[in-house]
Design an enzyme around this catalytic site. Structure first.
Site, PDB file in Angstrom:
ATOM      1  N   ARG A 111      -7.630 -17.357  -3.545  1.00 21.60           N
ATOM      2  CA  ARG A 111      -6.634 -18.049  -2.840  1.00 21.60           C
ATOM      3  C   ARG A 111      -7.167 -19.526  -2.514  1.00 21.60           C
ATOM      4  O   ARG A 111      -6.260 -20.429  -2.927  1.00 21.60           O
ATOM      5  CB  ARG A 111      -6.214 -17.522  -1.598  1.00 21.60           C
ATOM      6  CG  ARG A 111      -5.360 -16.414  -1.424  1.00 21.60           C
ATOM      7  CD  ARG A 111      -4.958 -16.031  -0.404  1.00 21.60           C
ATOM      8  NE  ARG A 111      -3.772 -14.948  -0.469  1.00 21.60           N
ATOM      9  CZ  ARG A 111      -3.333 -14.280   0.232  1.00 21.60           C
ATOM     10  NH1 ARG A 111      -4.095 -14.035   1.260  1.00 21.60           N
ATOM     11  NH2 ARG A 111      -2.308 -13.291  -0.042  1.00 21.60           N
ATOM     12  N   LYS A 159       6.110   5.629  -3.040  1.00 18.32           N
ATOM     13  CA  LYS A 159       7.531   6.262  -2.440  1.00 18.32           C
ATOM     14  C   LYS A 159       8.673   5.358  -2.955  1.00 18.32           C
ATOM     15  O   LYS A 159       8.830   4.037  -3.230  1.00 18.32           O
ATOM     16  CB  LYS A 159       7.599   6.180  -1.186  1.00 18.32           C
ATOM     17  CG  LYS A 159       6.595   7.066  -0.350  1.00 18.32           C
ATOM     18  CD  LYS A 159       6.619   7.077   0.984  1.00 18.32           C
ATOM     19  CE  LYS A 159       5.899   8.228   1.761  1.00 18.32           C
ATOM     20  NZ  LYS A 159       6.004   8.111   3.240  1.00 18.32           N
ATOM     21  N   GLY A 212       0.610  -6.276  -3.693  1.00 19.64           N
ATOM     22  CA  GLY A 212      -0.694  -5.889  -3.306  1.00 19.64           C
ATOM     23  C   GLY A 212      -1.606  -4.803  -4.404  1.00 19.64           C
ATOM     24  O   GLY A 212      -2.508  -5.389  -5.044  1.00 19.64           O
ATOM     25  N   GLY A 218       4.075  -9.244  -0.460  1.00 25.58           N
ATOM     26  CA  GLY A 218       5.227  -8.988   0.259  1.00 25.58           C
ATOM     27  C   GLY A 218       6.247 -10.086  -0.209  1.00 25.58           C
ATOM     28  O   GLY A 218       7.431  -9.521  -0.543  1.00 25.58           O
TER      29      GLY A 218
END
Ligand code: AMP
Length: 394
Positions: free
Chosen positions: A35, A196, A352, A375
């Site tokens: 980062r 999921k 992620g 996200g």
């Protein structure tokens, strides 16, 4: 459309740069400087313009209080190393200390402020706090795409108070995403995997409208297979989502999006590294076994479909990639994507687990673009407006 650093007249100006320096940190050490390294070009570009650069970020989740273990002072040396010069650290992000430090700056100087989230007002997008952050600032630059899905004082509120621009990393992220879903060269495919269906409903709903081919793998493929009447044994499967899965398939049909499901699977009795396993047709999964990866026929099928495409966007592993040998399909598709990229495919990965899977597969640098955001990348893929990006728009 948004301004970029190129558009700025920044000589002698105080430029506040919101970065995401929330780096992995263990026992007093930064364990991965990605980062920092990806942010530093923005600082250098501003310095080259003669700006006075003020770096701000959050670090951990201090919940509005001073927490020594979450002080950004601990990563100053790493930023200096990556930047190749000394910077000044100010142990607050608003107030007199900041004003004094900025006053003392010469063109090209860099200061770094303390953790923004030591103030609860940051995450509340408090207007007064945003005004305090902006007090001594001439220009606002947002380089934290990974925080752009949050409307915080430093990512949203402040952007509206000053002339603003996207930093180089933010710009690269937005351009990569736009080339995949905004304005892609077609045909475009999406690979969606992960555990999921329920966590990726919005994502699937948006993708079927935008892509030509949608590859579904991972645990979520089980739910789609089940919705088609296939018995999936003891696999992870959200049976209550069967109707939803059928609706998504209907929507895809109406939008002429081809859905590609696995035709064979690697099954085992337990979710464990090196568990005894066999490869079976998806229509022949034993009742006491679970699907932990898509099989070699499915991989062949997926890779052939990808070879027909000009663009691919990827989120989610197609198998339980953390436990061998159920990483095989994810790695094989990753290698195929890397090879196709060398031949001209535009490939974008993000989210992620996906970044970690693609890194483990050894293709991190072989894709056209690997997003640094989790996200925010997902919300963008879901078609949601990101407050931090909206605030930059002209
Ligand atoms: P997500 O965070 O939704 O992208 O899900 C990633 C997780 O999905 C990883 O931890 C994988 O191990 C898991 N996963 C992928 N395929 C399967 C599968 N067939 N059964 C169980 N878990 C899976």
């Amino acid at each position: 459309m948004f301004n970029t650093i190129k558009d700025l007249e920044a000589a002698g100006k105080v430029v506040f740069v919101r970065a995401d320096l929330n780096v992995p940190f263990k026992e007093g050490k930064v364990t991965d400087t990605t980062r920092i390294d990806r942010f530093v070009p923005t600082v250098k570009a501003l310095q080259a313009k003669g700006a006075k650069v003020v770096i701000a970020s959050h670090f951990g989740r201090p919940n509005g209080q001073f927490v020594a273990e979450m002080s950004l002072g601990q990563i100053v040396a790493d930023v200096e190393k990556s930047l190749g010069q000394k910077i000044t650290f100010v142990d607050d992000c608003i107030g007199e200390k900041v004003t004094a430090a900025i006053k003392a700056m010469k063109n090209g100087d860099v200061i770094m402020l303390e953790n923004l989230r030591f103030y609860a007002q940051e995450e509340k997008n408090d207007a007064e706090f945003a005004a305090k952050l902006a007090k001594d600032v001439d220009i606002y630059v947002n380089d934290a795409f990974s925080c752009a899905h949050r409307a915080h004082a430093s990512t949203e509120g402040m952007a509206k108070l000053k002339p603003n621009a996207a930093g180089l990393l933010m710009q690269a992220e937005l351009e990569a995403l736009d080339s995949a879903l905004g304005n892609p060269v077609r045909p475009v495919a999406a690979i969606v995997g992960g555990a999921k269906v329920s966590t990726k409903l919005d994502l699937l709903g948006n993708l079927v409208k935008k892509v030509d081919k949608l590859v579904i793998g991972g645990g979520m493929a089980n739910t789609f297979l089940y919705a088609q009447g296939v018995e999936v044994g003891s696999s992870l499967c959200e049976k209550e989502m069967a109707d939803t899965a059928r609706e998504i398939m209907e929507k895809a049909k109406a939008a002429h999006c081809e859905i590609i499901l696995p035709v064979d699977a690697v099954v085992a009795k337990e979710f464990a590294e090196n568990a005894a396993n066999e490869t079976v047709d998806v229509k022949a999964v034993p009742a006491d076994k679970m699907i932990l990866d898509i099989g070699p026929e499915s991989v062949k099928n997926v890779n052939a479909k990808l070879a027909e495409c000009k663009t691919v966007i990827w989120n989610g592993p197609v198998g339980a990639f953390e436990i061998k040998p159920f990483n095989k399909a994810t790695f094989a598709i990753a290698e195929a994507v890397a090879d196709l990229t060398a031949k001209g495919l535009k490939s974008i990965g993000g989210g992620g687990d996906t970044v970690s899977a693609l890194k483990k597969a050894g293709v991190a640098t072989k894709l056209s673009y690997l997003s640094s955001a989790g996200g925010a990348f997902l919300e963008w893929m879901e078609g949601k407006a990101l407050p931090g990006v909206v605030a930059l728009e002209k």
